[in-house]
Design an enzyme around this catalytic site. Structure first.
Site, mmCIF file in Angstrom:
data_model
loop_
_atom_site.group_PDB
_atom_site.id
_atom_site.type_symbol
_atom_site.label_atom_id
_atom_site.label_comp_id
_atom_site.label_asym_id
_atom_site.label_seq_id
_atom_site.Cartn_x
_atom_site.Cartn_y
_atom_site.Cartn_z
ATOM 1 C CB SER A 16 -9.854 55.855 -15.473
ATOM 2 O OG SER A 16 -10.637 54.489 -14.699
ATOM 3 C CG HIS A 41 -6.604 55.143 -12.302
ATOM 4 N ND1 HIS A 41 -6.125 54.537 -11.220
ATOM 5 C CD2 HIS A 41 -7.963 54.456 -12.072
ATOM 6 C CE1 HIS A 41 -6.994 54.958 -10.746
ATOM 7 N NE2 HIS A 41 -8.648 54.633 -10.730
ATOM 8 C CG ASP A 43 -11.213 53.094 -11.554
ATOM 9 O OD1 ASP A 43 -10.663 52.852 -10.759
ATOM 10 O OD2 ASP A 43 -10.929 53.039 -13.087
ATOM 11 C CG MET A 45 -15.092 49.190 -9.216
ATOM 12 S SD MET A 45 -16.892 49.963 -9.908
ATOM 13 C CE MET A 45 -15.993 51.591 -10.541
ATOM 14 C CG HIS A 74 -8.873 52.855 -7.535
ATOM 15 N ND1 HIS A 74 -10.176 53.836 -7.900
ATOM 16 C CD2 HIS A 74 -9.480 52.697 -5.595
ATOM 17 C CE1 HIS A 74 -10.760 53.737 -6.555
ATOM 18 N NE2 HIS A 74 -10.244 53.862 -5.933
ATOM 19 C CG MET A 76 -12.979 51.170 -5.489
ATOM 20 S SD MET A 76 -13.977 52.545 -7.246
ATOM 21 C CE MET A 76 -12.947 51.762 -8.588
ATOM 22 C CG MET A 145 -12.224 57.553 -4.214
ATOM 23 S SD MET A 145 -11.975 57.645 -5.665
ATOM 24 C CE MET A 145 -12.607 57.493 -6.462
ATOM 25 C CG ASP A 180 -9.896 57.629 -9.067
ATOM 26 O OD1 ASP A 180 -10.577 58.070 -10.085
ATOM 27 O OD2 ASP A 180 -10.071 56.228 -9.062
HETATM 28 C C1 DX5 Z 1 -14.986 56.058 -9.663
HETATM 29 C C2 DX5 Z 1 -13.250 55.189 -10.428
HETATM 30 C C3 DX5 Z 1 -12.600 56.223 -11.196
HETATM 31 C C4 DX5 Z 1 -13.123 56.924 -12.554
HETATM 32 C C5 DX5 Z 1 -13.306 58.147 -13.154
HETATM 33 O O1 DX5 Z 1 -15.447 54.380 -8.638
HETATM 34 O O2 DX5 Z 1 -12.469 55.018 -9.375
HETATM 35 O O3 DX5 Z 1 -11.595 55.626 -11.776
HETATM 36 O O4 DX5 Z 1 -12.780 55.510 -13.801
HETATM 37 O O5 DX5 Z 1 -14.122 58.004 -13.502
HETATM 38 P P1 DX5 Z 1 -14.536 59.739 -14.462
HETATM 39 O O6 DX5 Z 1 -13.513 60.221 -14.818
HETATM 40 O O7 DX5 Z 1 -15.155 59.176 -15.817
HETATM 41 O O8 DX5 Z 1 -15.028 60.448 -13.251
HETATM 42 ZN ZN ZN Z 2 -10.088 54.881 -10.129
#
Ligand code: DX5
Ligand code: ZN
Length: 227
Positions: A16, A41, A43, A45, A74, A76, A145, A180
């Site tokens: 990620s 990956h 992320d 947000m 992903h 969010m 998650m 994740d």
């Molecule tokens: C959290 C994200 C993850 C995050 C994971 O909201 O969806 O993908 O980057 O990070 P680690 O592996 O550090 O928990």
């Molecule tokens: Zn993620």
């Protein structure tokens, strides 16, 4: 490779980039790409569905030019349907969205498939398996998650990981189960034993000076847990 989600049956590690150095993103991606991973990956947000803001299509379109990895996005965000086309245009190969904001995901999954990308269905730690049961077989991947989404570097929630087992029973062997949040060599072993085959890791890879070594440690833990 870009196009297709790796066929189920192999263990895939998806770094990620949330924990990468955003001032040197192309170099960071090149480092993990060299170590033989297939998926990256991403992320996304929106500061609304989760209490943090990350990157959007503008950044993804730029990194698309520097990498052939499968872009596993992903979302969010509160309105994934509204922004899906922007992410597809930017070059993602998969969109994973949250069941908490798309309670009837059938049409959205079809839209993603019609657009030529794969579809992932995600559930937060407190969301029960029953919420995805009806739709799980329509998706290419289920994302479990194991932290509350929004930030990298949080601690793994074991009770959330326990959902992997019943989900594997529902979807069978041909749909990927991604995990994740808080994944490192130790927790990788736990989730692989429970039936996951796709492991996202941010901090455990980009938080280490030697990314190749960090990926290898997670891979080894998965292989010995799977055997
Ligand atoms: C959290 C994200 C993850 C995050 C994971 O909201 O969806 O993908 O980057 O990070 P680690 O592996 O550090 O928990
Ligand atoms: Zn993620």
């Amino acid at each position: 490779m870009t196009g297709k989600l790796p066929k189920a049956g192999t263990i895939e590690i998806a770094p990620s980039i949330l924990s990468a150095d955003f001032a040197h993103l192309a170099d960071e991606i090149a480092q993990v790409e060299k170590s033989g991973i297939k998926m990256l990956h991403l992320d996304i947000m929106d500061g609304h569905f989760v209490p943090n803001i990350s990157i959007g299509p503008v950044v993804i379109a730029k990194i698309r030019k520097c990498s052939n990895l499968f872009f596993d996005s992903h979302l969010m965000i509160s309105e994934p349907q509204r922004y899906a086309d922007d992410f597809i245009k930017a070059g993602v190969n998969n969109i994973t969205f949250h069941i908490e904001v798309v309670p009837n995901p059938k049409d959205f999954i079809k839209k993603l498939h019609d657009s030529g990308i794969s579809a992932g269905l995600c559930l937060n730690p407190e969301t029960p398996v029953s919420k995805i049961e009806k739709y799980a077989h329509l998706a290419d991947m289920i994302l479990v998650m194991t932290v509350h989404p929004g930030f990298g570097g949080q601690s793994f929630i074991q009770e959330a990981a326990e959902k992997i087992k019943p989900i594997r029973q529902i979807v069978g062997p041909n749909i990927r189960i991604e995990v994740d949040g808080g994944i490192d060599a130790q927790t990788a072993s736990i989730v692989t034993k429970l039936g996951a085959d796709t492991l996202v890791a941010g901090n455990a890879i980009f938080g280490k000076p030697d990314r190749a070594q960090a990926i290898e440690a997670i891979r080894k833990a998965c292989v010995s847990a799977a055997s």
